[in-house]
Design an enzyme around this catalytic site. Sequence first.
Site, mmCIF file in Angstrom:
data_model
loop_
_atom_site.group_PDB
_atom_site.id
_atom_site.type_symbol
_atom_site.label_atom_id
_atom_site.label_comp_id
_atom_site.label_asym_id
_atom_site.label_seq_id
_atom_site.Cartn_x
_atom_site.Cartn_y
_atom_site.Cartn_z
ATOM 1 N N GLU A 56 0.819 -1.206 0.000
ATOM 2 C CA GLU A 56 0.000 0.000 0.000
ATOM 3 C C GLU A 56 0.857 1.261 0.000
ATOM 4 O OE1 GLU A 56 -3.696 -1.747 2.634
ATOM 5 O OE2 GLU A 56 -1.945 -0.966 3.666
ATOM 6 N N LYS A 69 3.585 6.806 3.087
ATOM 7 C CA LYS A 69 4.206 5.594 3.617
ATOM 8 C C LYS A 69 4.031 4.470 2.626
ATOM 9 C CE LYS A 69 2.391 3.208 7.141
ATOM 10 N NZ LYS A 69 2.056 2.869 8.541
ATOM 11 N N THR A 84 5.588 -9.635 9.007
ATOM 12 C CA THR A 84 4.302 -9.489 8.323
ATOM 13 C C THR A 84 4.181 -8.101 7.692
ATOM 14 O OG1 THR A 84 3.318 -10.930 9.967
ATOM 15 C CG2 THR A 84 1.810 -9.606 8.664
ATOM 16 N N ALA A 139 4.218 -8.531 16.725
ATOM 17 C CA ALA A 139 5.102 -7.366 16.690
ATOM 18 C C ALA A 139 4.483 -6.104 17.287
ATOM 19 C CB ALA A 139 5.540 -7.112 15.246
ATOM 20 N N GLN A 140 3.147 -5.986 17.311
ATOM 21 C CA GLN A 140 2.500 -4.763 17.794
ATOM 22 C C GLN A 140 2.265 -4.742 19.300
ATOM 23 O OE1 GLN A 140 1.917 -2.482 15.257
ATOM 24 N NE2 GLN A 140 2.839 -4.087 13.997
ATOM 25 N N ASP A 161 -2.170 -15.608 22.813
ATOM 26 C CA ASP A 161 -1.835 -15.826 21.408
ATOM 27 C C ASP A 161 -1.876 -17.325 21.161
ATOM 28 O OD1 ASP A 161 -0.037 -13.942 19.161
ATOM 29 O OD2 ASP A 161 -0.161 -16.100 18.857
ATOM 30 N N GLY A 226 -7.679 -6.311 11.835
ATOM 31 C CA GLY A 226 -8.447 -6.370 10.584
ATOM 32 C C GLY A 226 -8.250 -5.067 9.846
ATOM 33 N N ASP A 227 -7.478 -5.105 8.748
ATOM 34 C CA ASP A 227 -7.136 -3.842 8.115
ATOM 35 C C ASP A 227 -7.028 -3.897 6.610
ATOM 36 O OD1 ASP A 227 -4.883 -5.329 7.896
ATOM 37 O OD2 ASP A 227 -3.555 -3.933 8.918
ATOM 38 N N LYS A 231 -9.979 -9.267 5.506
ATOM 39 C CA LYS A 231 -9.234 -9.514 6.758
ATOM 40 C C LYS A 231 -9.959 -8.835 7.914
ATOM 41 C CE LYS A 231 -4.435 -9.178 8.522
ATOM 42 N NZ LYS A 231 -4.300 -8.018 9.418
ATOM 43 N N SER A 292 -9.824 0.214 13.914
ATOM 44 C CA SER A 292 -8.647 0.906 13.380
ATOM 45 C C SER A 292 -8.028 0.139 12.220
ATOM 46 C CB SER A 292 -7.624 1.062 14.507
ATOM 47 O OG SER A 292 -6.435 1.622 14.023
#
Lengths: 343, 343
Positions: A56, A69, A84, A139-140, A161, A226-227, A231, A292
């Site tokens: 993107e 970005k 990812t 990672a977040q 997780d 979900g972005d 997804k 988000s």
Amino acid sequence: MTRYIGSGEMADILRREGPEPILRRLTASLRADFLRWTDFDLSPRLASHSAGGVIELMPVSDAELYAFKFVNGHPGNTRLGRQTVVAFGVLADMATGYPLLISEMTVLTALRTAATSALAASVLARPESRSMALIGTGAQAEFQALAFKLALGVTEIRLFDVDPAAVAKARANLEGRGLRLVCANSVAEAVAGADIVTTATADKTRATILTPDLVEPGQHLNAIGGDCPGKTELHADILRRARTFVEYEPQSRIEGEIQQMPPDYPVTELWQVLRGDAPGRTGRDEITLFDSVGFALEDFSALRCLREVAGAGPDLDLLPEPKDAKDLFGPVFSKEGAFDRAA
Amino acid sequence: MTRYIGSGEMADILRREGPEPILRRLTASLRADFLRWTDFDLSPRLASHSAGGVIELMPVSDAELYAFKFVNGHPGNTRLGRQTVVAFGVLADMATGYPLLISEMTVLTALRTAATSALAASVLARPESRSMALIGTGAQAEFQALAFKLALGVTEIRLFDVDPAAVAKARANLEGRGLRLVCANSVAEAVAGADIVTTATADKTRATILTPDLVEPGQHLNAIGGDCPGKTELHADILRRARTFVEYEPQSRIEGEIQQMPPDYPVTELWQVLRGDAPGRTGRDEITLFDSVGFALEDFSALRCLREVAGAGPDLDLLPEPKDAKDLFGPVFSKEGAFDRAA
């Protein structure tokens, strides 16, 4: 010359500043830009989808600065030992079109996503919120935990997780940072009684990480995983029960949890709440959802903030700088070495 | 690591290869990609306009590679001693989303624009074309002249610019390269009897560099200067007399000379002619017009070609490379120095 911040320097800067001070500065930068939302030239991001993921471009500008970005999303990458999501970004001068800064944004994106989540929760979660379930500890995760601690006074994080190694990693990284850490055995165990539920999972599928039976009155849901089209993380019935807030509606309709809902499903844009133009949470038992997906303005704010924090440093010869602006050919083919940095 | 080609290395590479060999390789790369047009995921570029100019992102991808270019267009920059157009580009791997190459593209864009112009003229100009008028002798001029010499056997270039210093510059750069150079005193003088007319002017206005009375039967017009909304070079009556060819119709309708015409004004996309699916020139006296605005696929071809030509070299730490792909936080904040390149 274009200022360059690679992942090495980024790590140095962030270490020097510390995670909480940098989150505080990012949050202030984000808040300032959300409050002047109407100053920006906004558009949904431009996505190139393939079987394995998406690449993107996310541009945005105001009268002075342009930012974009480059970011991918390839859930299968972790199987190759790769990330990812990786990203880099650029700030440019609107007056001349010249790039001012090129920077790694993989780490910066995690920080700005967390700061944005916490900024939203500060007007949407119940003020007395102290515990957060963190579903998906990739990672977040640590960035989200610290941002919520900082912005809301969250003291307890319940980690879950499907990958136990990812839980252990997040736990180890968050140890000694003033948070009570609980490793849950299931999503249900993590969510039960939590004030806030953050979902940060990565599969590019219509997943149902959260089901309606798990969600409790008064909870704030912070859904960041979900972005993109196809997804999602939440069961549609959760959306039917919640009041939903988004960053930028035209993009969220395509990419967010709300892609599951009809086009007239009501949403409120976050900037309206921050400005006081629309209500945030309106009752103790209301379920609020921050759906988000990540918006270009957040990267603009992050790059603007980074540029201030970083100061002077290495730069790149990304642009030729001929003595005669109309002579691009000569310095390359007629006047030996005129672009060389040592010249 | 991401391979980096700055303007210094770019100049080294181009000098080593020489302008004509590199134009030959670029033309081959462009032709190959135009012939497989339908393999690409195409979209018009994303433009951010301001009073002084425009900043654009130009993405395109096939199944293997993704490319985008950042490019501006600020006509007033030359008054500040800066270039009207600067650019850089990125190639990325569609399978992982990871960037493979970041490169200066200011010089590369001039080369690929010239190669595209000559490729179009090779199927649109009369085969016996030997003379070209070059109206606007700024940064693009010499590249255009050499590309037409190479692809069509053009031997005479008639130079005209409102800025005499720009004419002198182009003349000096083209001296000794096997072209007869004529400095014209007016557009009319340059155009009279020329087989090909290239317009490469920079003003962001509805200009009429060429008027209908100057254009002669059989001429091929290569209009590269009009390339964004409100920026054109040709009088509309020329478009009414010519058969017009474009790169990518949806983008050209917004940005090209044809923005002056109604939506049903007929155009042919260049790839169709190259593939033999549509006719190019159909008669000796036909006026053909290549209404070029610059399309993302051309940058894809140029970056793909550059990557082969350049080979291995310096790279950037644009992406963090954590040992554990799910651990972005630890290497920055818990495990000192894990992103450092020296580590």
